[in-house]
Design a protein around this motif. Structure first.
Motif, mmCIF file in Angstrom:
data_model
loop_
_atom_site.group_PDB
_atom_site.id
_atom_site.type_symbol
_atom_site.label_atom_id
_atom_site.label_comp_id
_atom_site.label_asym_id
_atom_site.label_seq_id
_atom_site.Cartn_x
_atom_site.Cartn_y
_atom_site.Cartn_z
ATOM 1 N N CYS A 162 6.522 14.083 -14.273
ATOM 2 C CA CYS A 162 6.168 13.252 -12.616
ATOM 3 C C CYS A 162 6.361 14.275 -12.064
ATOM 4 O O CYS A 162 5.800 14.285 -10.571
ATOM 5 C CB CYS A 162 6.492 12.215 -12.704
ATOM 6 S SG CYS A 162 5.873 10.603 -14.176
ATOM 7 N N VAL A 163 7.646 15.020 -11.815
ATOM 8 C CA VAL A 163 8.249 15.473 -10.386
ATOM 9 C C VAL A 163 7.981 16.824 -9.891
ATOM 10 O O VAL A 163 7.967 16.799 -8.621
ATOM 11 C CB VAL A 163 10.249 15.368 -10.684
ATOM 12 C CG1 VAL A 163 10.388 16.461 -11.749
ATOM 13 C CG2 VAL A 163 10.811 15.432 -8.947
ATOM 14 N N SER A 164 7.790 17.482 -11.037
ATOM 15 C CA SER A 164 6.935 18.527 -10.557
ATOM 16 C C SER A 164 5.736 19.080 -9.696
ATOM 17 O O SER A 164 5.319 19.634 -9.314
ATOM 18 C CB SER A 164 6.526 19.772 -11.937
ATOM 19 O OG SER A 164 5.598 18.615 -12.494
ATOM 20 N N CYS A 165 5.181 17.886 -9.622
ATOM 21 C CA CYS A 165 3.972 17.152 -9.503
ATOM 22 C C CYS A 165 4.243 16.679 -7.700
ATOM 23 O O CYS A 165 3.391 16.364 -7.567
ATOM 24 C CB CYS A 165 2.603 16.867 -10.026
ATOM 25 S SG CYS A 165 1.913 18.334 -11.557
ATOM 26 N N HIS A 166 4.339 15.249 -8.251
ATOM 27 C CA HIS A 166 4.599 14.611 -7.315
ATOM 28 C C HIS A 166 6.066 14.461 -6.252
ATOM 29 O O HIS A 166 6.190 13.327 -5.635
ATOM 30 C CB HIS A 166 4.589 12.932 -8.296
ATOM 31 C CG HIS A 166 3.451 13.189 -8.525
ATOM 32 N ND1 HIS A 166 1.931 12.520 -7.338
ATOM 33 C CD2 HIS A 166 2.445 12.753 -9.529
ATOM 34 C CE1 HIS A 166 0.808 12.398 -8.357
ATOM 35 N NE2 HIS A 166 1.304 12.799 -9.774
ATOM 36 N N GLY A 167 7.248 15.484 -6.829
ATOM 37 C CA GLY A 167 7.964 15.893 -5.974
ATOM 38 C C GLY A 167 9.246 14.993 -6.114
ATOM 39 O O GLY A 167 8.751 13.835 -6.811
#
Length: 229
Positions: free
Chosen positions: A65-70
């Motif tokens: 998820c971090v790749s899109c939501h930081g």
């Protein structure tokens, strides 16, 4: 022996056995039911949610998820929502909604369908525990208009004050009303527009309100929301 009484005695004995069998079966069924009810629900685990959020699951093709939501949900991509500090029940509900017809997104729908129910809850709990970074309003010329809409609505159009559901500070309320404070302007406008067009159907009140708002009103309130802390 009185043979006339023998059949009656046998009949009574058989009936007794049948009654005992029924009672025993009912007791077993009740015990089984009590056992199922007593089974503890899986405990929500934010640590597991953090692992899934940061690393995904390559074996299943689940992206991180971090790749899109930081990092920690503090998205730096204006088209992707900030999720840090978001109401956990709301995030969980959206992940569930993405699997159905009322909220569709090519990326999130595919991702949500891969997540188990427990994983949805774990990721939501992790995000709720994170500290959101503040945003900022960009357009000083529309700030007062945005403030009036957020705090007082648009009376002549039947638009309710955003604060009545999302809170004066934009902190949100469980399940139905998300945290809005600091959210990217572009993302907020995109969601209001999608509610208005019918592309997003998982909130009847938001669909109704968005249909009554102009583009300029959406932009003004979205900019005001971005500056809420």
């Amino acid at each position: 022996m009185n043979r006339a009484l023998f059949p009656s005695a046998v009949t009574a004995f058989v009936k007794s056995l049948i009654v005992l069998a029924i009672v025993a079966g009912t007791a077993q069924a009740q015990d089984a039911g009590h056992g199922a009810a007593a089974a503890p629900a899986a405990k929500v685990d934010p640590a597991k949610g953090a692992t899934l959020y940061d690393s995904g699951d390559a074996a299943r093709g689940l992206p991180a998820c971090v790749s899109c939501h930081g990092a920690a949900g503090n998205s730096t991509i204006v088209a992707n929502p900030k999720l840090s500090g978001q109401v956990s029940n709301y995030v969980y509900k959206q992940l569930v909604d993405f699997t159905g017809p009322n909220r569709v997104n090519p990326i999130m729908t595919a991702y949500s369908k891969m997540l188990t129910d427990d994983e949805k809850k774990n990721v939501a709990a992790y995000l709720a525990s994170q500290v959101p970074k503040a945003g900022a309003a960009r357009n000083k010329d529309t700030l007062e208009t945005g403030r009036k809409i957020y705090r007082g609505g648009i009376a002549d159009k039947g638009v309710a004050a955003c604060a009545s559901c999302h809170g004066a500070a934009g902190d949100g309320l469980p399940i139905q009303y998300p945290r809005l404070a600091g959210q990217h302007q572009d993302y907020t406008v995109a969601q209001l527009t999608t509610f208005r067009s019918g592309g997003r159907k998982n909130s009847a009140p938001m669909s109704t309100l968005a249909q009554r708002m102009s583009d300029d009103e959406m932009k003004a309130v979205a900019d005001y929301i971005a500056g809420l802390k």
